[in-house]
Design an enzyme around this catalytic site. Sequence first.
Site, mmCIF file in Angstrom:
data_model
loop_
_atom_site.group_PDB
_atom_site.id
_atom_site.type_symbol
_atom_site.label_atom_id
_atom_site.label_comp_id
_atom_site.label_asym_id
_atom_site.label_seq_id
_atom_site.Cartn_x
_atom_site.Cartn_y
_atom_site.Cartn_z
ATOM 1 N N VAL A 127 -24.331 9.221 -6.937
ATOM 2 C CA VAL A 127 -24.281 8.852 -5.516
ATOM 3 C C VAL A 127 -23.545 9.889 -4.660
ATOM 4 N N ILE A 128 -22.357 10.310 -5.126
ATOM 5 C CA ILE A 128 -21.574 11.240 -4.308
ATOM 6 C C ILE A 128 -22.278 12.592 -4.220
ATOM 7 N N GLU A 173 0.849 -1.197 0.000
ATOM 8 C CA GLU A 173 0.000 0.000 0.000
ATOM 9 C C GLU A 173 0.879 1.239 0.000
ATOM 10 N N GLY A 209 3.874 0.161 -5.423
ATOM 11 C CA GLY A 209 4.237 -1.095 -6.082
ATOM 12 C C GLY A 209 4.277 -0.923 -7.593
ATOM 13 N N LYS A 233 -20.283 8.300 5.432
ATOM 14 C CA LYS A 233 -21.402 7.880 6.295
ATOM 15 C C LYS A 233 -21.309 8.545 7.657
ATOM 16 N N HIS A 273 -43.568 -7.282 13.411
ATOM 17 C CA HIS A 273 -44.407 -6.072 13.441
ATOM 18 C C HIS A 273 -44.100 -5.297 14.713
ATOM 19 N N GLY A 300 -7.713 1.890 1.817
ATOM 20 C CA GLY A 300 -8.043 2.434 0.497
ATOM 21 C C GLY A 300 -9.046 3.575 0.533
ATOM 22 N N THR A 301 -9.662 3.797 -0.615
ATOM 23 C CA THR A 301 -10.645 4.872 -0.755
ATOM 24 C C THR A 301 -11.753 4.710 0.269
ATOM 25 N N CYS A 302 -12.285 3.493 0.360
ATOM 26 C CA CYS A 302 -13.473 3.238 1.171
ATOM 27 C C CYS A 302 -13.295 3.699 2.618
HETATM 28 P P1 FAD Z 1 -9.597 1.381 -3.332
HETATM 29 O O1 FAD Z 1 -10.431 1.406 -2.113
HETATM 30 O O2 FAD Z 1 -9.571 2.592 -4.190
HETATM 31 O O3 FAD Z 1 -8.125 1.033 -2.851
HETATM 32 C C1 FAD Z 1 -7.034 1.023 -3.709
HETATM 33 C C2 FAD Z 1 -5.760 1.184 -2.894
HETATM 34 O O4 FAD Z 1 -4.647 0.920 -3.733
HETATM 35 C C3 FAD Z 1 -5.562 2.592 -2.345
HETATM 36 O O5 FAD Z 1 -5.312 2.543 -0.967
HETATM 37 C C4 FAD Z 1 -4.349 3.102 -3.109
HETATM 38 O O6 FAD Z 1 -3.533 3.986 -2.340
HETATM 39 C C5 FAD Z 1 -3.614 1.816 -3.405
HETATM 40 N N1 FAD Z 1 -2.697 1.884 -4.542
HETATM 41 C C6 FAD Z 1 -2.965 2.329 -5.790
HETATM 42 N N2 FAD Z 1 -1.885 2.174 -6.592
HETATM 43 C C7 FAD Z 1 -0.911 1.630 -5.826
HETATM 44 C C8 FAD Z 1 0.419 1.218 -6.078
HETATM 45 N N3 FAD Z 1 0.969 1.314 -7.290
HETATM 46 N N4 FAD Z 1 1.138 0.717 -5.058
HETATM 47 C C9 FAD Z 1 0.605 0.597 -3.813
HETATM 48 N N5 FAD Z 1 -0.664 0.944 -3.533
HETATM 49 C C10 FAD Z 1 -1.412 1.452 -4.520
HETATM 50 N N6 FAD Z 1 -18.833 2.039 -1.922
HETATM 51 C C11 FAD Z 1 -19.771 1.353 -1.237
HETATM 52 O O7 FAD Z 1 -19.947 0.157 -1.483
HETATM 53 N N7 FAD Z 1 -20.519 1.947 -0.257
HETATM 54 C C12 FAD Z 1 -20.371 3.261 0.044
HETATM 55 O O8 FAD Z 1 -21.051 3.769 0.936
HETATM 56 C C13 FAD Z 1 -19.415 4.016 -0.673
HETATM 57 N N8 FAD Z 1 -19.241 5.312 -0.394
HETATM 58 C C14 FAD Z 1 -18.287 6.021 -1.080
HETATM 59 C C15 FAD Z 1 -18.150 7.379 -0.812
HETATM 60 C C16 FAD Z 1 -17.220 8.136 -1.493
HETATM 61 C C17 FAD Z 1 -17.065 9.596 -1.176
HETATM 62 C C18 FAD Z 1 -16.377 7.503 -2.452
HETATM 63 C C19 FAD Z 1 -15.320 8.293 -3.171
HETATM 64 C C20 FAD Z 1 -16.506 6.151 -2.744
HETATM 65 C C21 FAD Z 1 -17.479 5.401 -2.060
HETATM 66 N N9 FAD Z 1 -17.683 4.048 -2.331
HETATM 67 C C22 FAD Z 1 -18.639 3.353 -1.658
HETATM 68 C C23 FAD Z 1 -16.892 3.345 -3.342
HETATM 69 C C24 FAD Z 1 -15.776 2.519 -2.667
HETATM 70 O O9 FAD Z 1 -14.982 3.385 -1.897
HETATM 71 C C25 FAD Z 1 -14.935 1.808 -3.712
HETATM 72 O O10 FAD Z 1 -15.771 1.041 -4.565
HETATM 73 C C26 FAD Z 1 -13.936 0.887 -3.053
HETATM 74 O O11 FAD Z 1 -13.079 1.580 -2.186
HETATM 75 C C27 FAD Z 1 -13.106 0.144 -4.099
HETATM 76 O O12 FAD Z 1 -12.216 -0.699 -3.466
HETATM 77 P P2 FAD Z 1 -10.850 -1.152 -4.145
HETATM 78 O O13 FAD Z 1 -10.219 -2.082 -3.169
HETATM 79 O O14 FAD Z 1 -11.095 -1.628 -5.513
HETATM 80 O O15 FAD Z 1 -9.974 0.182 -4.301
HETATM 81 P P1 NAI Z 2 -21.925 8.454 -10.406
HETATM 82 O O1 NAI Z 2 -21.593 7.676 -11.600
HETATM 83 O O2 NAI Z 2 -22.752 7.858 -9.339
HETATM 84 O O3 NAI Z 2 -22.674 9.792 -10.823
HETATM 85 C C1 NAI Z 2 -22.124 10.705 -11.713
HETATM 86 C C2 NAI Z 2 -23.256 11.557 -12.246
HETATM 87 O O4 NAI Z 2 -22.677 12.619 -12.942
HETATM 88 C C3 NAI Z 2 -24.174 10.796 -13.197
HETATM 89 O O5 NAI Z 2 -25.507 10.984 -12.803
HETATM 90 C C4 NAI Z 2 -23.853 11.425 -14.540
HETATM 91 O O6 NAI Z 2 -24.973 11.451 -15.408
HETATM 92 C C5 NAI Z 2 -23.437 12.829 -14.115
HETATM 93 N N1 NAI Z 2 -22.584 13.516 -15.080
HETATM 94 C C6 NAI Z 2 -21.568 12.984 -15.816
HETATM 95 N N2 NAI Z 2 -21.033 13.932 -16.603
HETATM 96 C C7 NAI Z 2 -21.705 15.090 -16.348
HETATM 97 C C8 NAI Z 2 -21.636 16.417 -16.843
HETATM 98 N N3 NAI Z 2 -20.754 16.748 -17.785
HETATM 99 N N4 NAI Z 2 -22.472 17.348 -16.339
HETATM 100 C C9 NAI Z 2 -23.387 17.017 -15.388
HETATM 101 N N5 NAI Z 2 -23.510 15.775 -14.911
HETATM 102 C C10 NAI Z 2 -22.674 14.819 -15.367
HETATM 103 O O7 NAI Z 2 -20.510 8.984 -9.849
HETATM 104 P P2 NAI Z 2 -20.106 9.663 -8.486
HETATM 105 O O8 NAI Z 2 -21.297 10.220 -7.789
HETATM 106 O O9 NAI Z 2 -18.977 10.556 -8.801
HETATM 107 O O10 NAI Z 2 -19.580 8.445 -7.653
HETATM 108 C C11 NAI Z 2 -18.503 7.640 -8.172
HETATM 109 C C12 NAI Z 2 -18.665 6.216 -7.757
HETATM 110 O O11 NAI Z 2 -18.375 6.064 -6.379
HETATM 111 C C13 NAI Z 2 -20.087 5.718 -7.921
HETATM 112 O O12 NAI Z 2 -20.260 5.192 -9.215
HETATM 113 C C14 NAI Z 2 -20.204 4.648 -6.904
HETATM 114 O O13 NAI Z 2 -19.835 3.444 -7.487
HETATM 115 C C15 NAI Z 2 -19.180 5.029 -5.849
HETATM 116 N N6 NAI Z 2 -19.882 5.528 -4.659
HETATM 117 C C16 NAI Z 2 -20.748 4.693 -4.019
HETATM 118 C C17 NAI Z 2 -21.457 5.107 -2.940
HETATM 119 C C18 NAI Z 2 -22.433 4.185 -2.313
HETATM 120 O O14 NAI Z 2 -22.375 2.994 -2.591
HETATM 121 N N7 NAI Z 2 -23.329 4.649 -1.474
HETATM 122 C C19 NAI Z 2 -21.310 6.456 -2.393
HETATM 123 C C20 NAI Z 2 -20.398 7.275 -3.162
HETATM 124 C C21 NAI Z 2 -19.696 6.797 -4.225
#
Ligand code: FAD
Ligand code: NAI
Length: 466
Positions: A183-184, A33, A116, A51, A444, A40-42
């Site tokens: 979603v975001i 990492e 990596g 959340k 219920h 990661g992102t999550c």
């Molecule tokens: P990531 O979580 O992106 O992890 C990838 C990791 O790889 C990172 O830590 C990065 O630093 C590392 N990495 C990258 N390149 C290298 C390298 N070359 N060497 C070493 N390390 C490296 N999903 C849900 O299901 N529920 C939610 O409520 C939800 N909310 C979200 C809210 C937001 C604001 C965002 C942005 C995303 C949300 N998501 C949610 C989406 C979710 O975060 C991602 O789908 C998920 O994290 C993907 O997991 P991953 O393991 O594929 O990658």
């Molecule tokens: P998204 O794909 O959910 O939504 C992007 C939106 O932007 C779409 O509705 C699209 O039509 C719109 N869009 C695209 N281009 C545009 C433009 N030029 N002008 C105006 N609107 C435009 O992507 P988002 O919200 O950025 O989230 C990224 C990913 O992160 C999601 O796809 C989801 O997989 C993950 N995520 C999941 C969450 C959850 O599970 N609760 C919470 C947050 C993120």
Amino acid sequence: MEAFDVAVIGSGPGGYVAAIRCAQLGMKTALIEKYNTLGGTCLNVGCIPSKSLLDSSHHYEDAIKHFETHGIEIDGSVKVNLKKMIDRKASVVEQTTKGIDYLMDKNKITVLHGVGSFKDANTIHVEGEKAQDITAKNIIIATGSKPGNLPFISLDKERVITSTEALSLKEIPKHMLVIGGGVIGLELGQVYCRLGAEVSVIEYADRITPVMDAAVSKELTKVMKKQGVKFYTSHKVNTVNRKGDTVTVTATDKKEATVSFEGDYCLVAVGRCPYTAALQLENAGVQCNERGQVEVNDQLQTATPHIYAIGDVVRGAMLAHKAEEEGVMVAEIIAGQKPHIDYNLIPNVIYTWPEVASVGKTEEALKAEGVAYKSGQFPMRALGRARASMDTDGFVKILADAATDEVLGVHMVGARAADLIAEAVTAMEFRASAEDIARMSHSHPTYAEAVKEAALAATDARPLHI
Ligand code: FAD
Ligand code: NAI
């Protein structure tokens, strides 16, 4: 050079879960990492911090809007301390990422901090505080994704921001412009709306959450408008310019007129992009498609068969639980097992309030595929539990095969929908009919009764409480 059975690059929910499952199956495992914290992102800038802010802002909204109706009077003013709210979020993130450190220790996984990259198909260079090379018989790419952008937007990360910055703002925006009604945009838009910002969501498609069932988009639009969020659908954003503290966004509406929006922050939420920078995939014979996703077959193998890829960096929904399932699947494939994922049954949740959750086919998809289906819907407002809590917005809709009654899709908006969807996933994994759900006892008073009632409505239009 230390040799491993498996090396996982990236410690998000895909990577760390893959590492745990590999270790459980007896493989000597390394997890690489680039950041100091795992998860990661999550865990760091995604699911968990968003959340956390949704929950904090929900408490505030309840205090200023709903307590009084419940007979709770606040003597004195209710104020937001944004710094404290953001600090609490940071401590939730810290506790959660430390939990991953514990899991790595417990499973005897070697964690290497550094970037990596492939030297060849079995050798990974890790560039960190200490540079080192390791070899592995199998490698799992789990490098996730990064926020996407539009080509003409310059993200200054101060006022023109992504979700990452929106999770750590130092002030409540006066007017937050949100590009993207996905979603975001909806989750973080709701957070700042509750905290007092004016929020305008500008969406390219003709409805928010365009990939979800249309009934869900309609209900969520209605409810969030009531909460104060403004929506501008069918608006194509053309320019984003910052001057001092003001950000101006121009867009073309469906009548081809140019519309201009002015705010003090602009959140760009137009999707995320797979992240493979620095990996030097070419040294390992691994290919990406035109969307930048690592190309994999249905066993999640890349063009180099002992190198796999999972999670956001490959095709499919960008969701933490999808990444986790793929992590487990690859570990089991490497161990010689034959696991399987039904991608149609990965649920989708939006954690606004009311929550939105769905699994299986949308009504639009069934129509497009020419499947004969029936639909049953039940409104939350007809539930005693919903009236008791004053969470009466939303509905549960069940789509079932017209001939066999098999459940094909479940879509819901409402309190605790994120948890209720688990029943639908379970039912569909066992290929239940709507009548199977309708004949099961549901406690219920609960929100889950709406699932039973929608199933009754789908079975032969006989809901009991409407
Ligand atoms: P990531 O979580 O992106 O992890 C990838 C990791 O790889 C990172 O830590 C990065 O630093 C590392 N990495 C990258 N390149 C290298 C390298 N070359 N060497 C070493 N390390 C490296 N999903 C849900 O299901 N529920 C939610 O409520 C939800 N909310 C979200 C809210 C937001 C604001 C965002 C942005 C995303 C949300 N998501 C949610 C989406 C979710 O975060 C991602 O789908 C998920 O994290 C993907 O997991 P991953 O393991 O594929 O990658
Ligand atoms: P998204 O794909 O959910 O939504 C992007 C939106 O932007 C779409 O509705 C699209 O039509 C719109 N869009 C695209 N281009 C545009 C433009 N030029 N002008 C105006 N609107 C435009 O992507 P988002 O919200 O950025 O989230 C990224 C990913 O992160 C999601 O796809 C989801 O997989 C993950 N995520 C999941 C969450 C959850 O599970 N609760 C919470 C947050 C993120």
